[in-house]
Design a protein around this motif. Structure first.
Motif, PDB file in Angstrom:
ATOM      1  N   ASP A  26     -94.555  81.318   9.717  1.00 17.75           N
ATOM      2  CA  ASP A  26     -94.693  82.152   9.729  1.00 17.75           C
ATOM      3  C   ASP A  26     -93.536  82.161  11.183  1.00 17.75           C
ATOM      4  N   ARG A  27     -92.080  82.677  10.956  1.00 19.57           N
ATOM      5  CA  ARG A  27     -91.286  82.689  12.356  1.00 19.57           C
ATOM      6  C   ARG A  27     -91.756  84.320  13.127  1.00 19.57           C
ATOM      7  N   LYS A  28     -92.073  83.836  14.747  1.00 22.32           N
ATOM      8  CA  LYS A  28     -92.862  84.922  15.232  1.00 22.32           C
ATOM      9  C   LYS A  28     -92.002  85.153  16.106  1.00 22.32           C
ATOM     10  N   LEU A  29     -91.493  87.130  16.155  1.00 21.21           N
ATOM     11  CA  LEU A  29     -90.788  87.900  17.160  1.00 21.21           C
ATOM     12  C   LEU A  29     -92.859  87.999  17.860  1.00 21.21           C
ATOM     13  N   VAL A  30     -92.955  87.685  19.543  1.00 21.10           N
ATOM     14  CA  VAL A  30     -93.656  88.086  20.016  1.00 21.10           C
ATOM     15  C   VAL A  30     -93.165  88.900  21.554  1.00 21.10           C
ATOM     16  N   GLU A  31     -93.915  90.637  21.682  1.00 24.05           N
ATOM     17  CA  GLU A  31     -93.306  91.441  22.458  1.00 24.05           C
ATOM     18  C   GLU A  31     -93.784  90.680  24.034  1.00 24.05           C
ATOM     19  N   ALA A  32     -92.680  90.795  24.821  1.00 23.72           N
ATOM     20  CA  ALA A  32     -93.494  90.386  26.453  1.00 23.72           C
ATOM     21  C   ALA A  32     -93.455  91.754  27.151  1.00 23.72           C
ATOM     22  N   PHE A  33     -95.188  91.191  27.901  1.00 21.73           N
ATOM     23  CA  PHE A  33     -95.305  92.257  28.925  1.00 21.73           C
ATOM     24  C   PHE A  33     -94.329  93.258  29.602  1.00 21.73           C
ATOM     25  N   ASP A  34     -93.265  91.913  30.388  1.00 23.98           N
ATOM     26  CA  ASP A  34     -92.476  92.777  30.946  1.00 23.98           C
ATOM     27  C   ASP A  34     -91.268  92.217  30.827  1.00 23.98           C
ATOM     28  N   GLY A  35     -90.561  90.701  30.214  1.00 16.46           N
ATOM     29  CA  GLY A  35     -89.751  91.013  29.949  1.00 16.46           C
ATOM     30  C   GLY A  35     -89.332  90.242  29.159  1.00 16.46           C
ATOM     31  N   GLU A  36     -88.884  89.337  28.363  1.00 17.25           N
ATOM     32  CA  GLU A  36     -87.678  88.980  27.032  1.00 17.25           C
ATOM     33  C   GLU A  36     -88.506  88.522  26.268  1.00 17.25           C
ATOM     34  N   ASN A  37     -89.041  89.287  25.622  1.00 15.81           N
ATOM     35  CA  ASN A  37     -89.430  88.883  24.199  1.00 15.81           C
ATOM     36  C   ASN A  37     -89.240  87.125  23.650  1.00 15.81           C
ATOM     37  N   ARG A  38     -90.266  86.444  23.108  1.00 19.28           N
ATOM     38  CA  ARG A  38     -89.993  85.379  22.598  1.00 19.28           C
ATOM     39  C   ARG A  38     -90.535  84.868  21.108  1.00 19.28           C
ATOM     40  N   VAL A  39     -89.564  84.307  20.801  1.00 18.10           N
ATOM     41  CA  VAL A  39     -89.466  83.986  19.434  1.00 18.10           C
ATOM     42  C   VAL A  39     -90.389  82.378  19.105  1.00 18.10           C
ATOM     43  N   PHE A  40     -91.381  82.030  18.307  1.00 20.11           N
ATOM     44  CA  PHE A  40     -92.451  81.163  17.776  1.00 20.11           C
ATOM     45  C   PHE A  40     -91.931  80.349  16.608  1.00 20.11           C
ATOM     46  N   GLY A  41     -91.571  79.531  16.633  1.00 17.64           N
ATOM     47  CA  GLY A  41     -91.086  79.005  15.578  1.00 17.64           C
ATOM     48  C   GLY A  41     -92.133  78.007  14.218  1.00 17.64           C
ATOM     49  N   CYS A  42     -91.899  76.960  14.049  1.00 22.42           N
ATOM     50  CA  CYS A  42     -92.621  76.409  13.340  1.00 22.42           C
ATOM     51  C   CYS A  42     -93.543  75.980  13.913  1.00 22.42           C
ATOM     52  N   PRO A  43     -94.997  76.320  14.072  1.00 24.17           N
ATOM     53  CA  PRO A  43     -96.023  76.193  14.504  1.00 24.17           C
ATOM     54  C   PRO A  43     -96.708  74.752  14.669  1.00 24.17           C
ATOM     55  N   ASN A  44     -96.138  73.451  13.597  1.00 24.17           N
ATOM     56  CA  ASN A  44     -96.903  72.061  13.431  1.00 24.17           C
ATOM     57  C   ASN A  44     -95.739  71.140  14.151  1.00 24.17           C
ATOM     58  N   CYS A  45     -94.149  71.832  14.631  1.00 20.87           N
ATOM     59  CA  CYS A  45     -93.621  71.461  15.357  1.00 20.87           C
ATOM     60  C   CYS A  45     -93.402  71.705  16.701  1.00 20.87           C
ATOM     61  N   LEU A  46     -94.541  72.529  17.077  1.00 20.95           N
ATOM     62  CA  LEU A  46     -94.474  73.241  18.257  1.00 20.95           C
ATOM     63  C   LEU A  46     -95.882  72.550  18.961  1.00 20.95           C
ATOM     64  N   TRP A  47     -96.607  72.230  17.793  1.00 19.44           N
ATOM     65  CA  TRP A  47     -97.290  71.292  18.218  1.00 19.44           C
ATOM     66  C   TRP A  47     -97.893  70.048  18.124  1.00 19.44           C
ATOM     67  N   GLU A  48     -96.393  69.585  17.883  1.00 29.24           N
ATOM     68  CA  GLU A  48     -95.928  67.843  18.220  1.00 29.24           C
ATOM     69  C   GLU A  48     -95.739  67.454  19.150  1.00 29.24           C
ATOM     70  N   SER A  49     -94.652  69.255  19.386  1.00 26.57           N
ATOM     71  CA  SER A  49     -93.351  68.469  20.684  1.00 26.57           C
ATOM     72  C   SER A  49     -94.404  68.963  21.935  1.00 26.57           C
ATOM     73  N   VAL A  50     -95.564  69.426  21.969  1.00 22.36           N
ATOM     74  CA  VAL A  50     -96.941  69.262  22.486  1.00 22.36           C
ATOM     75  C   VAL A  50     -97.257  67.991  22.812  1.00 22.36           C
ATOM     76  N   ASN A  51     -97.764  68.062  22.052  1.00 18.77           N
ATOM     77  CA  ASN A  51     -98.972  66.969  22.464  1.00 18.77           C
ATOM     78  C   ASN A  51     -98.472  65.130  22.128  1.00 18.77           C
ATOM     79  N   THR A  52     -97.315  65.468  20.700  1.00 20.00           N
ATOM     80  CA  THR A  52     -96.750  64.127  20.188  1.00 20.00           C
ATOM     81  C   THR A  52     -95.169  63.463  21.115  1.00 20.00           C
ATOM     82  N   ALA A  53     -94.707  64.195  21.313  1.00 15.65           N
ATOM     83  CA  ALA A  53     -93.216  64.431  21.877  1.00 15.65           C
ATOM     84  C   ALA A  53     -92.928  63.954  23.255  1.00 15.65           C
ATOM     85  N   PRO A  54     -92.345  62.709  23.728  1.00 11.44           N
ATOM     86  CA  PRO A  54     -92.588  62.411  24.676  1.00 11.44           C
ATOM     87  C   PRO A  54     -92.129  63.267  26.078  1.00 11.44           C
TER      88      PRO A  54
END
Ligand SMILES: [Zn+2]
Length: 265
Positions: A26-54
């Protein structure tokens, strides 16, 4: 994260997408409290970028920033600050008259010394005319305290508190009066807005007094905005509750200048 009955969550729009590596998500567009809304792509890719990428890779830095944004955004929504006041900040409060400059200074000091205010359960009162920025300043303090210190803060207009308490007495209600009072005392900093805007029945006075008293005993700070002057506020919530709000250096800002911003509170 525990969200108060008076808090909120960002709106999320999602659509099914396909990751080359991980398949459908599920590609998600998340409403921002007071700025620009943000897009969240593949959660597994995000997890890998946070935890295993250099840790010095662009992917990692971006992913960590996105996760931090998400967490702060959730905390800001959880304050329940109404949409109208979400963009309010101490920086964009217009202070031209001496009284406004002093009010802003007091609010800034409250934020700068918030660790100390938290320890002492120090409250802040903003009293006076409608339409001169009390709610703007109050919401700005909540946002700053959440953003700078990570405390839990909550915005609850007095009429909404009273309505919620009354609704809890209705047959079949899932809320209880006690649960609502506990909820209002579960946050580090509570802003009760528009106190005294209503007629002030015995029930209303008693309920607001109870909340102030309960937070006082737990040594939790409360910010009150009211169009009542100090003398009438004492009649409304009682001398003892007012004393408690003023204890340990709790300041009262008097908003005495004329309203200049139409309907804004
Ligand atoms: Zn993926």
């Amino acid at each position: 994260m525990q969200i108060s009955k008076f808090g909120a969550q960002p709106r999320v729009k999602s659509r099914v997408d396909d990751c080359e590596v991980h398949g459908p998500f599920d590609r998600k567009l998340v409403e921002a409290f007071d700025g620009e809304n943000r897009v969240f792509g593949c959660p597994n890719c995000l997890w890998e970028s946070v935890n295993t990428a250099p840790t010095d890779s662009e992917d990692h830095v971006k992913a960590v920033e996105l996760k931090r944004w998400e967490s702060l955004n959730d905390q800001l929504f959880a304050t329940g600050v109404a949409q109208r006041f979400r963009r309010c900040s101490l920086e964009n409060y217009i202070a031209t008259e001496a009284g406004q400059i002093q009010a802003l200074k007091t609010c800034r000091a409250y934020v700068d010394q918030f660790e100390e205010c938290m320890d002492a359960g120090r409250c802040l009162l903003m009293l006076g005319n409608f339409g001169n920025g009390k709610t703007h300043l109050g919401c700005s303090i909540l946002k700053a305290v959440v953003t700078r210190y990570g405390y839990r803060a909550l915005y609850a207009p007095a009429p909404d508190i009273i309505a919620a308490l009354k609704a809890s007495f209705a047959k079949g209600s899932t809320d209880t009066e006690q649960a609502i009072l506990d909820d209002l005392c579960a946050v580090d900093l509570l802003l009760i807005d528009e106190l005294g805007a209503q007629s002030g029945t015995e029930f209303e006075r008693h309920s607001l007094h109870t909340i102030i008293d309960k937070r006082y005993r737990a040594m939790l700070p409360t910010i009150i905005t009211s169009n009542l002057p100090s003398s009438e506020l004492a009649d409304y919530i009682g001398d003892r509750a007012l004393d408690r709000l003023r204890e340990n250096g709790g300041e009262a800002i008097a908003f005495t200048w004329a309203s200049h911003r139409g309907g804004e509170a």
